[in-house]
Design a protein around this motif. Structure first.
Motif, mmCIF file in Angstrom:
data_model
loop_
_atom_site.group_PDB
_atom_site.id
_atom_site.type_symbol
_atom_site.label_atom_id
_atom_site.label_comp_id
_atom_site.label_asym_id
_atom_site.label_seq_id
_atom_site.Cartn_x
_atom_site.Cartn_y
_atom_site.Cartn_z
ATOM 1 N N TRP A 193 6.744 68.418 52.334
ATOM 2 C CA TRP A 193 7.748 67.497 52.964
ATOM 3 C C TRP A 193 8.901 67.218 51.856
ATOM 4 O O TRP A 193 9.605 66.346 51.770
ATOM 5 C CB TRP A 193 7.231 65.981 53.268
ATOM 6 N N LYS B 293 9.913 73.098 51.137
ATOM 7 C CA LYS B 293 10.137 73.854 52.310
ATOM 8 C C LYS B 293 10.964 75.218 52.140
ATOM 9 O O LYS B 293 10.229 75.993 53.084
ATOM 10 C CB LYS B 293 10.957 73.024 53.027
ATOM 11 N N THR C 126 -1.936 66.615 56.084
ATOM 12 C CA THR C 126 -0.457 66.679 55.619
ATOM 13 C C THR C 126 0.337 68.105 55.924
ATOM 14 O O THR C 126 1.149 67.973 56.462
ATOM 15 C CB THR C 126 -0.425 65.932 54.236
ATOM 16 N N TRP D 253 3.005 69.156 58.386
ATOM 17 C CA TRP D 253 4.381 70.135 57.755
ATOM 18 C C TRP D 253 4.254 71.441 58.035
ATOM 19 O O TRP D 253 5.593 71.571 58.447
ATOM 20 C CB TRP D 253 4.038 70.007 55.978
#
Length: 150
Positions: A39, A44, A74, A78
């Motif tokens: 995140w 990313k 998570t 993601w």
């Protein structure tokens, strides 16, 4: 970990809660691409770049893995959010950062790993190792070029 040293095996769940271990990729190289936290914008970009390069790595008999200390739920959310379809992103959540610690790249004060690429060869020796600035997206061309030159 230094080039030429024996890689440390591990067993971690990926974003789909499927176990991933270094030794399951017999006769293949494995790229351990550590990223600090899901995140975040640089992580990313790192994982999307690795996803985009997935087939190139596969053609070079190399399995890329994106490892961080985030928990499995998570990582699953993601991966879906950013559109990872091929790349497995193992969770080094518990014991917290254990694999990053084995490789000497866990940042105790921050609670996450360095941003790093560690290439393990078919004989489970470290072939390439580089730690990047936390704000820097790793250049996978440098890893691919190194594999191609061998």
């Amino acid at each position: 970990m230094k080039v030429g040293e024996e890689a440390k095996d591990f067993s971690l769940p990926d974003q789909n809660d499927e176990e991933v271990s270094l030794n399951q990729f017999e006769d293949r190289k494995v790229l351990l691409s550590f990223h600090p936290l899901a995140w975040t914008s640089v992580c990313k970009k790192q994982m999307l770049s690795l996803e985009d390069s997935y087939e190139r790595f596969k053609d070079l008999n190399t399995i890329p893995l994106g490892i961080s200390a985030d928990p499995v739920p998570t990582k699953k959310a993601w991966a879906k959010e950013i559109g990872l379809e091929k790349l497995r992103i193992p969770s080094d959540f518990w014991p917290h950062g254990e694999v990053a610690k084995k490789y000497g790249i866990f940042r105790e004060d921050d609670g996450f790993s360095e941003r790093a690429n560690i290439l393990v060869d078919e004989n489970r020796k470290i072939e390439f190792s580089k730690v990047y600035e936390i704000t820097e997206v790793p250049d996978f061309e440098e890893v691919i070029g190194g594999i191609q030159s061998k």
